[in-house]
Write an enzyme that holds these catalytic residues in place. Structure first.
Site, PDB file in Angstrom:
ATOM      1  N   SER A 137     158.022   5.866  39.186  1.00 58.85           N
ATOM      2  CA  SER A 137     157.200   5.278  38.200  1.00 58.85           C
ATOM      3  C   SER A 137     157.020   3.755  38.109  1.00 58.85           C
ATOM      4  O   SER A 137     155.951   3.134  37.469  1.00 58.85           O
ATOM      5  CB  SER A 137     157.781   5.508  36.684  1.00 58.85           C
ATOM      6  OG  SER A 137     158.946   5.440  36.558  1.00 58.85           O
ATOM      7  N   HIS A 154     153.861  11.561  37.696  1.00 56.71           N
ATOM      8  CA  HIS A 154     152.887  10.616  38.114  1.00 56.71           C
ATOM      9  C   HIS A 154     152.178  11.367  39.374  1.00 56.71           C
ATOM     10  O   HIS A 154     151.435  10.763  40.021  1.00 56.71           O
ATOM     11  CB  HIS A 154     153.412   9.226  38.404  1.00 56.71           C
ATOM     12  CG  HIS A 154     153.711   8.771  37.448  1.00 56.71           C
ATOM     13  ND1 HIS A 154     153.230   7.887  36.587  1.00 56.71           N
ATOM     14  CD2 HIS A 154     155.230   8.377  37.017  1.00 56.71           C
ATOM     15  CE1 HIS A 154     153.895   7.355  35.720  1.00 56.71           C
ATOM     16  NE2 HIS A 154     155.159   7.755  35.755  1.00 56.71           N
ATOM     17  N   LYS A 210     149.698  12.409  31.676  1.00 55.39           N
ATOM     18  CA  LYS A 210     149.175  11.410  32.493  1.00 55.39           C
ATOM     19  C   LYS A 210     147.883  11.731  33.336  1.00 55.39           C
ATOM     20  O   LYS A 210     146.783  11.616  32.703  1.00 55.39           O
ATOM     21  CB  LYS A 210     150.254  10.954  33.494  1.00 55.39           C
ATOM     22  CG  LYS A 210     151.334  10.337  32.859  1.00 55.39           C
ATOM     23  CD  LYS A 210     152.652   9.559  33.875  1.00 55.39           C
ATOM     24  CE  LYS A 210     153.692   9.584  33.198  1.00 55.39           C
ATOM     25  NZ  LYS A 210     154.131   8.588  31.759  1.00 55.39           N
TER      26      LYS A 210
END
Ligand code: PMP
Length: 387
Positions: free
Chosen positions: A178, A206, A237
């Site tokens: 991250s 992610h 996300k």
């Protein structure tokens, strides 16, 4: 106690490590307004623009109209809606696993998985740069924690040899890190896990929606989906909603439903979050060009930053660090860019180790080449670079 806390806050201020909330009054695809001032935004995790996509917003509104605003109860009481089941089936298919379970956030998912499935007598083997939620899950579990050097397979193998006497051994890693934006060597990890009979868990927070042919994540991209036992991700996300999830075999999911405190003792994910995630997943699967564009944007920015002489570490994703090292330099650059209308966060300890500060750019598929050119030009002007 108030006095002690105030003293500690003063120390943070002196060291340049004090943090305060930025209040956003308006949020569009590329711009945010902070304290009445508009900035180009290079800090969002809304990687594919799903949070603002009209069909996704409509799905959330329809869900509120049908089911109301809140989850109203924990999942095991009366908080499991038909749409929770639909979302979980969809996520299990996306990750090529038998079953899936949704939690209120990605953070609580990691806490819930690790602390429920592992306990004293087990070993949890962590990449040094794993996300905070994985560390918290590992601490809660009371298992012995081992740390291997970041992405270093020799270091991992040494630990696996040492940890053979533990009852269960878990290797756990972020897939896209991250703060560095680099990628875990999943093939090599899967190989070592098999060799030393360890369980594998990956955090695809992610990577979900970003990597892989169908947007499943890095395990799909690298062809190791079958070799990974437990996959988690977040809906917050690329999926543009809120909540976290885990995918695994049926028994693991059944066990979590029965035993995970982070799942049992909390109100179920709100219907708007569930239905917006379902809609976003549909779109993500049928629009692979979005993730392609995102990664092209990332490559373009990284190449340009490198050409200017900046160190972007080993980033291979939409997260691109611009390595700055010390706190004061990082704050100075971040504030210069803010003065020029660009918002990019300064990442400082404890999020990264001392001396490892950076600016962290995160791109979205909604950024254009012109937006990135503008960013590069601003960096050149503000930092008085001649190239
Ligand atoms: N894992 C990783 C790698 C993350 O970056 C994050 C969020 N920053 C999480 C888990 C937690 O997800 P959520 O924001 O949904 O709680």
């Amino acid at each position: 106690m108030k006095k002690e806390l105030t003293n500690e806050l003063e120390v943070l201020k002196e060291k340049g490590l004090y943090r305060s909330l930025k209040i956003i009054s308006s949020y569009s695809e590329k711009e945010i307004v902070i304290d009445g001032i508009k900035y180009m935004n290079f800090s969002s995790n809304n990687y594919l623009g799903m949070s603002l996509r009209p069909e996704v917003k409509k799905a959330a509104i329809d869900a509120i109209n049908k089911y109301g605003c809140g989850g109203t109860s924990s999942r095991l009481i009366c908080g499991t809606l038909d749409v929770h089941k639909e979302l979980e089936e969809k996520l299990a298919r996306l990750k090529s696993k038998e079953a899936s379970l949704v939690f209120p956030s990605g953070f609580s998912t990691n806490q819930g998985i690790i602390s429920t499935l592992f306990s004293s007598g087990d070993a949890i083997i962590m990449d040094k740069l794993n996300h905070a939620s994985l560390w918290d899950g590992a601490s809660l579990s009371k298992a012995r924690i081992f740390i291997y050097e970041h992405k270093d397979m020799e270091s991992l193998e040494k630990i696996l040899k040492r940890a053979q006497s533990y009852k269960k051994r878990l290797i756990v890693t972020d897939t896209v890190f991250s703060m560095d934006g680099d990628l875990a060597p999943l093939k090599e990890i899967a190989y070592l896990a098999k060799k030393y009979s360890a369980v594998t868990m990956i955090d695809e927070a992610h990577a979900t929606g970003v990597f892989g042919e169908k947007g499943s994540g890095l395990a799909e991209e690298l062809g190791v989906e079958k070799e990974i036992d437990i996959v988690m991700g977040t809906l917050s996300k690329a999926i543009g909603s809120s909540g976290g999830f885990v995918c695994a075999d049926k028994e693991t999911i059944e066990y979590l439903i029965n035993k995970s405190r982070a799942f049992i003792y909390t109100t179920s994910l709100a219907p708007a979050s569930v239905c917006s995630a379902i809609k976003a997943l549909e779109i993500i699967e049928r629009e692979p060009e979005k993730r392609k564009k995102l990664l092209e944007n990332a490559k373009y920015l990284k190449n340009n930053l490198n050409a200017l002489g900046f160190d972007t570490l080993e980033s291979e994703s939409q997260i691109i660090p611009l390595f700055t090292g010390e706190v004061s330099k990082t704050l100075e650059i971040s504030s210069k860019l803010m003065d020029a209308g660009i918002y990019v966060p300064a990442i400082r300890p404890p999020t990264v180790a001392e001396g490892r500060c950076r600016l962290r750019f995160s791109l979205t598929s909604q950024h254009s080449k012109e937006d990135i050119d503008k960013l590069i030009e601003t960096i050149k002007t503000e930092l008085k670079l001649r190239k």
